[in-house]
Design a protein around this motif. Structure first.
Motif, PDB file in Angstrom:
ATOM      1  N   THR A   1       0.820  -1.196   0.000  1.00  0.00           N
ATOM      2  CA  THR A   1       0.000   0.000   0.000  1.00  0.00           C
ATOM      3  C   THR A   1       0.859   1.253   0.000  1.00  0.00           C
ATOM      4  O   THR A   1       2.085   1.187   0.113  1.00  0.00           O
ATOM      5  N   THR A   2       0.194   2.405  -0.103  1.00  0.00           N
ATOM      6  CA  THR A   2       0.913   3.666  -0.012  1.00  0.00           C
ATOM      7  C   THR A   2       1.406   3.879   1.428  1.00  0.00           C
ATOM      8  O   THR A   2       0.855   3.278   2.353  1.00  0.00           O
ATOM      9  N   PRO A   3       2.425   4.717   1.634  1.00  0.00           N
ATOM     10  CA  PRO A   3       2.947   4.905   2.994  1.00  0.00           C
ATOM     11  C   PRO A   3       1.890   5.385   3.989  1.00  0.00           C
ATOM     12  O   PRO A   3       1.871   4.928   5.142  1.00  0.00           O
ATOM     13  N   GLU A   4       1.005   6.283   3.560  1.00  0.00           N
ATOM     14  CA  GLU A   4      -0.020   6.794   4.465  1.00  0.00           C
ATOM     15  C   GLU A   4      -1.015   5.700   4.842  1.00  0.00           C
ATOM     16  O   GLU A   4      -1.432   5.587   5.998  1.00  0.00           O
ATOM     17  N   PHE A   5      -1.400   4.905   3.860  1.00  0.00           N
ATOM     18  CA  PHE A   5      -2.326   3.798   4.105  1.00  0.00           C
ATOM     19  C   PHE A   5      -1.668   2.773   5.040  1.00  0.00           C
ATOM     20  O   PHE A   5      -2.288   2.272   5.978  1.00  0.00           O
ATOM     21  N   GLU A   6      -0.378   2.497   4.784  1.00  0.00           N
ATOM     22  CA  GLU A   6       0.356   1.536   5.602  1.00  0.00           C
ATOM     23  C   GLU A   6       0.417   1.983   7.057  1.00  0.00           C
ATOM     24  O   GLU A   6       0.180   1.189   7.974  1.00  0.00           O
ATOM     25  N   ALA A   7       0.744   3.261   7.283  1.00  0.00           N
ATOM     26  CA  ALA A   7       0.846   3.767   8.652  1.00  0.00           C
ATOM     27  C   ALA A   7      -0.483   3.650   9.386  1.00  0.00           C
ATOM     28  O   ALA A   7      -0.527   3.275  10.573  1.00  0.00           O
ATOM     29  N   ALA A   8      -1.581   3.965   8.701  1.00  0.00           N
ATOM     30  CA  ALA A   8      -2.906   3.863   9.328  1.00  0.00           C
ATOM     31  C   ALA A   8      -3.257   2.408   9.611  1.00  0.00           C
ATOM     32  O   ALA A   8      -3.807   2.075  10.674  1.00  0.00           O
ATOM     33  N   LEU A   9      -2.932   1.532   8.689  1.00  0.00           N
ATOM     34  CA  LEU A   9      -3.259   0.113   8.829  1.00  0.00           C
ATOM     35  C   LEU A   9      -2.565  -0.493  10.046  1.00  0.00           C
ATOM     36  O   LEU A   9      -3.169  -1.235  10.829  1.00  0.00           O
ATOM     37  N   ILE A  10      -1.287  -0.166  10.223  1.00  0.00           N
ATOM     38  CA  ILE A  10      -0.510  -0.729  11.322  1.00  0.00           C
ATOM     39  C   ILE A  10      -1.075  -0.307  12.679  1.00  0.00           C
ATOM     40  O   ILE A  10      -1.010  -1.049  13.660  1.00  0.00           O
ATOM     41  N   ASP A  11      -1.647   0.887  12.735  1.00  0.00           N
ATOM     42  CA  ASP A  11      -2.159   1.413  14.008  1.00  0.00           C
ATOM     43  C   ASP A  11      -3.527   0.848  14.398  1.00  0.00           C
ATOM     44  O   ASP A  11      -3.979   1.059  15.526  1.00  0.00           O
ATOM     45  N   LEU A  12      -4.189   0.136  13.483  1.00  0.00           N
ATOM     46  CA  LEU A  12      -5.546  -0.345  13.757  1.00  0.00           C
ATOM     47  C   LEU A  12      -5.538  -1.693  14.482  1.00  0.00           C
ATOM     48  O   LEU A  12      -4.653  -2.526  14.266  1.00  0.00           O
ATOM     49  N   ALA A  13      -6.524  -1.896  15.306  1.00  0.00           N
ATOM     50  CA  ALA A  13      -6.795  -3.214  15.898  1.00  0.00           C
ATOM     51  C   ALA A  13      -7.961  -3.823  15.139  1.00  0.00           C
ATOM     52  O   ALA A  13      -8.777  -3.089  14.548  1.00  0.00           O
ATOM     53  N   PRO A  14      -8.049  -5.146  15.081  1.00  0.00           N
ATOM     54  CA  PRO A  14      -9.164  -5.764  14.354  1.00  0.00           C
ATOM     55  C   PRO A  14     -10.511  -5.203  14.791  1.00  0.00           C
ATOM     56  O   PRO A  14     -10.799  -5.089  15.985  1.00  0.00           O
ATOM     57  N   GLY A  15     -11.314  -4.814  13.807  1.00  0.00           N
ATOM     58  CA  GLY A  15     -12.620  -4.235  14.074  1.00  0.00           C
ATOM     59  C   GLY A  15     -12.623  -2.721  14.037  1.00  0.00           C
ATOM     60  O   GLY A  15     -13.681  -2.098  13.894  1.00  0.00           O
ATOM     61  N   ASP A  16     -11.432  -2.103  14.167  1.00  0.00           N
ATOM     62  CA  ASP A  16     -11.350  -0.642  14.147  1.00  0.00           C
ATOM     63  C   ASP A  16     -11.603  -0.086  12.750  1.00  0.00           C
ATOM     64  O   ASP A  16     -11.278  -0.720  11.739  1.00  0.00           O
TER      65      ASP A  16
END
Length: 299
Positions: free
Chosen positions: A210-225
């Motif tokens: 993914t793009t860097p911004e998408f990647e950073a957001a994805l890593i910070d999420l917990a399942p269901g968020d």
């Protein structure tokens, strides 16, 4: 319809937005501007301007002088290696690669010289294990993510459109906070990504997809968020993480050969650079300043 968020620009084919704004690329076309430079010789052998001009195309640079110096340096080093190969009477053993291309006589001489004169120590088991222990994070399988998203497409250079996309994403997120089960339905109705047909599902992805911004957001999420609006070059996204599969540590035995190959290549490059530096230190090079060593370097 806008392109997928998955970004394959690093080594894989990319599915870019057809109207994506890109910054002007560096013009690597060799300049026809003549560069003022004194004649260059290596132990009395001249490096011709014609040869340098032909070599410049292999060294894209921001200005003619920079490209000219890089090309000249490369030709000086090649001439040094060829002179040394001939002095040592290195045998010419032209090899053919798997595509049937045969080495030139000069390439064979340079390779033969390096193989004979450059000592490349082989890493022992202790060194391989030490490198593994000091770089454990390099030897893990990537984490896998199962995620959905809603994309409101907009170009960053269109401020009005991008602001409208952000406003729409905020409104959608407010709806999803109240009714998260509606994510798939809203993705089908509102997303500008082809994944809308799948309720926004991107399937299994790794962050590098993914793009860097998408990647950073994805890593910070917990399942269901569900993420707050995420801005990328494609527009504004809402991301829902459904599952995370953490990476696992690879055992030493699984990566031993990879480490050995990496260290051998690294040490070979370093040893060759030291050998070239020694040749430079002993040579009479005129017309260009190149750092060299006057005595053997410590391996």
């Amino acid at each position: 319809m806008a392109a997928l968020v998955i970004d394959h620009s690093a080594g894989r084919k990319s599915s870019e937005h057809p109207h994506e704004h890109r910054p002007a690329a560096l013009d690597t076309t060799p300049s026809r501007e003549r560069v003022a430079m004194t004649p260059v010789t290596v132990n009395g052998v001249a490096i011709s301007r014609k040869a340098i001009a032909a070599e410049v195309q292999n060294f894209p640079a921001r200005n003619p002088g920079e490209g000219w110096r890089a090309a000249t340096r490369a030709l000086v080093i090649r001439e040094l290696l060829l002179q040394e190969a001939r002095r040592l009477d290195i045998a010419v053993d032209q090899r053919t690669d798997e595509d049937g291309r045969r080495e030139t006589v000069e390439d064979a001489l340079v390779r033969g010289l390096i193989e004979r004169e450059v000592c490349v120590p082989e890493a022992d088991e202790e060194m391989l294990r030490r490198f593994y222990e000091n770089n454990l994070r390099r030897f893990m399988t990537p984490a896998l993510y199962e995620a959905d998203h809603i994309l409101i497409a907009a170009r960053r250079d269109d401020r009005e459109a991008f602001a409208a996309a952000l406003e729409k994403a905020l409104a959608l997120r407010s709806s999803l906070v109240a009714a998260p089960e509606r994510f798939a339905a809203l993705a089908r109705d509102c997303s500008d990504c082809p994944s809308a047909a799948l309720g926004g599902s991107l399937g299994q992805i790794v962050p590098a997809d993914t793009t860097p911004e998408f990647e950073a957001a994805l890593i910070d999420l917990a399942p269901g968020d569900i993420s707050p609006p995420v801005e990328t070059r494609y527009g504004v996204h809402l991301i829902r993480l459904t599952r995370r599969i953490d990476g696992r540590q690879l055992p030493f035995e699984a990566v031993r050969e990879r480490i050995a190959s990496y260290l051998a290549e690294h040490v070979s490059r370093q040893a060759t650079a030291q050998y070239v530096s020694l040749l430079i230190g002993r040579a009479d090079i005129r017309g260009i300043a190149i750092d060299g060593a006057s005595s053997p370097l410590v391996q």
